[in-house]
Motif scaffolding. Sequence first.
Motif, PDB file in Angstrom:
ATOM      1  N   ALA A 174       1.153  -0.949   0.031  1.00 47.44           N
ATOM      2  CA  ALA A 174       0.108  -0.122  -0.383  1.00 47.44           C
ATOM      3  C   ALA A 174       1.173   0.866   0.462  1.00 47.44           C
ATOM      4  CB  ALA A 174      -0.695   0.008   0.947  1.00 47.44           C
ATOM      5  N   SER A 175       2.533   1.033   1.172  1.00 49.47           N
ATOM      6  CA  SER A 175       3.142   2.212   0.811  1.00 49.47           C
ATOM      7  C   SER A 175       3.425   2.564  -0.612  1.00 49.47           C
ATOM      8  CB  SER A 175       4.216   2.206   1.839  1.00 49.47           C
ATOM      9  OG  SER A 175       3.730   2.125   2.978  1.00 49.47           O
ATOM     10  N   ASN A 176       3.759   1.811  -1.099  1.00 49.96           N
ATOM     11  CA  ASN A 176       4.345   2.028  -3.057  1.00 49.96           C
ATOM     12  C   ASN A 176       3.805   2.695  -3.777  1.00 49.96           C
ATOM     13  OD1 ASN A 176       7.056   0.748  -1.395  1.00 49.96           O
ATOM     14  ND2 ASN A 176       6.497  -1.127  -1.925  1.00 49.96           N
ATOM     15  N   ASN A 177       2.192   1.533  -3.114  1.00 53.55           N
ATOM     16  CA  ASN A 177       1.384   2.306  -4.194  1.00 53.55           C
ATOM     17  C   ASN A 177       0.816   3.927  -4.680  1.00 53.55           C
ATOM     18  OD1 ASN A 177      -0.752  -1.124  -3.967  1.00 53.55           O
ATOM     19  ND2 ASN A 177       0.498  -0.241  -5.495  1.00 53.55           N
ATOM     20  N   ILE A 178       0.835   4.248  -3.488  1.00 48.46           N
ATOM     21  CA  ILE A 178      -0.102   5.532  -2.882  1.00 48.46           C
ATOM     22  C   ILE A 178       1.095   6.575  -3.164  1.00 48.46           C
ATOM     23  CG2 ILE A 178       0.033   6.995  -0.134  1.00 48.46           C
ATOM     24  CD1 ILE A 178      -2.354   5.315  -1.447  1.00 48.46           C
ATOM     25  N   ASN A 179       2.783   6.014  -3.040  1.00 51.53           N
ATOM     26  CA  ASN A 179       4.065   6.750  -3.322  1.00 51.53           C
ATOM     27  C   ASN A 179       4.142   6.895  -4.830  1.00 51.53           C
ATOM     28  OD1 ASN A 179       5.071   7.704  -0.716  1.00 51.53           O
ATOM     29  ND2 ASN A 179       5.356   6.111  -0.371  1.00 51.53           N
ATOM     30  N   GLN A 180       3.748   5.787  -5.156  1.00 54.56           N
ATOM     31  CA  GLN A 180       3.603   6.309  -7.004  1.00 54.56           C
ATOM     32  C   GLN A 180       2.294   6.785  -7.760  1.00 54.56           C
ATOM     33  OE1 GLN A 180       2.838   2.335  -8.777  1.00 54.56           O
ATOM     34  NE2 GLN A 180       2.272   3.054 -10.804  1.00 54.56           N
ATOM     35  N   TYR A 181       0.879   7.046  -6.767  1.00 52.34           N
ATOM     36  CA  TYR A 181      -0.114   7.908  -6.883  1.00 52.34           C
ATOM     37  C   TYR A 181      -0.100   9.131  -6.734  1.00 52.34           C
ATOM     38  CZ  TYR A 181      -1.669   2.944  -7.791  1.00 52.34           C
ATOM     39  OH  TYR A 181      -1.605   1.148  -7.891  1.00 52.34           O
ATOM     40  N   PHE A 182       0.708   9.619  -5.630  1.00 56.38           N
ATOM     41  CA  PHE A 182       1.152  10.654  -5.178  1.00 56.38           C
ATOM     42  C   PHE A 182       2.248  10.918  -5.179  1.00 56.38           C
ATOM     43  CE2 PHE A 182      -2.961   8.627  -4.251  1.00 56.38           C
ATOM     44  CZ  PHE A 182      -3.807  10.071  -4.288  1.00 56.38           C
ATOM     45  N   PRO A 183       3.317  11.132  -5.773  1.00 55.15           N
ATOM     46  CA  PRO A 183       4.352  11.212  -5.837  1.00 55.15           C
ATOM     47  C   PRO A 183       5.295  12.774  -5.220  1.00 55.15           C
ATOM     48  CG  PRO A 183       3.658  11.567  -8.279  1.00 55.15           C
ATOM     49  CD  PRO A 183       3.032  11.229  -7.240  1.00 55.15           C
ATOM     50  N   ASN A 184       4.476  13.503  -4.781  1.00 58.24           N
ATOM     51  CA  ASN A 184       4.804  14.645  -4.389  1.00 58.24           C
ATOM     52  C   ASN A 184       4.669  14.474  -2.823  1.00 58.24           C
ATOM     53  OD1 ASN A 184       6.196  15.621  -6.889  1.00 58.24           O
ATOM     54  ND2 ASN A 184       3.589  17.195  -6.459  1.00 58.24           N
ATOM     55  N   LEU A 185       4.267  13.277  -1.717  1.00 60.25           N
ATOM     56  CA  LEU A 185       4.482  12.797  -0.196  1.00 60.25           C
ATOM     57  C   LEU A 185       5.070  11.711  -0.172  1.00 60.25           C
ATOM     58  CD1 LEU A 185       0.584  12.761  -0.317  1.00 60.25           C
ATOM     59  CD2 LEU A 185       2.136  14.627   0.243  1.00 60.25           C
TER      60      LEU A 185
END
Length: 166
Positions: free
Chosen positions: A23-34
Amino acid sequence: MDNSVTGNISYRQVTRGGLLLAASNNINQYFPNLIFTASWLLIATWDKVPYFNNSRSSSSFQVVLVSGGSLSFVMMNYGNISSTNQRFQAGYDTIDSTNYFSIPVADANKLSNSSNVNVTGRWAFRVDGGPEEGIFYPYGDVEDEKNPQSDDGSSPPIPLLQPFVY
């Protein structure tokens, strides 16, 4: 949705392990500024559940609440979705409708072919009040809580293991 004849509705809460990393990897991919690290997930899955009064229909979808403390996200994963002649709405909404999003598709079965994050069938949203920016997680095994077959689409309150900022 009606699983009184067929289909399963289940959920699990996750506080450690590989699903948090995924989930962390998914979110970091979809929201790259975070820079995000998930600390808690709630994974709710409707597996081959028919529409109410239409036992020949079958839809599979999943909602994943992802929290890392002050940052919160919702991922919606759409598998096979039966068409319906009933009015439907997909997306999310708060109880007072101050924060909401309706996925813009005219036919329910198009949910599995659309996305806002370039992953077919997946929609992801940041829902903690910040700026907007393999699809199903595991489900159905011994770790999941299962709603009874007589479920009418609702469930009792689910006590969360930690707050979900929304």
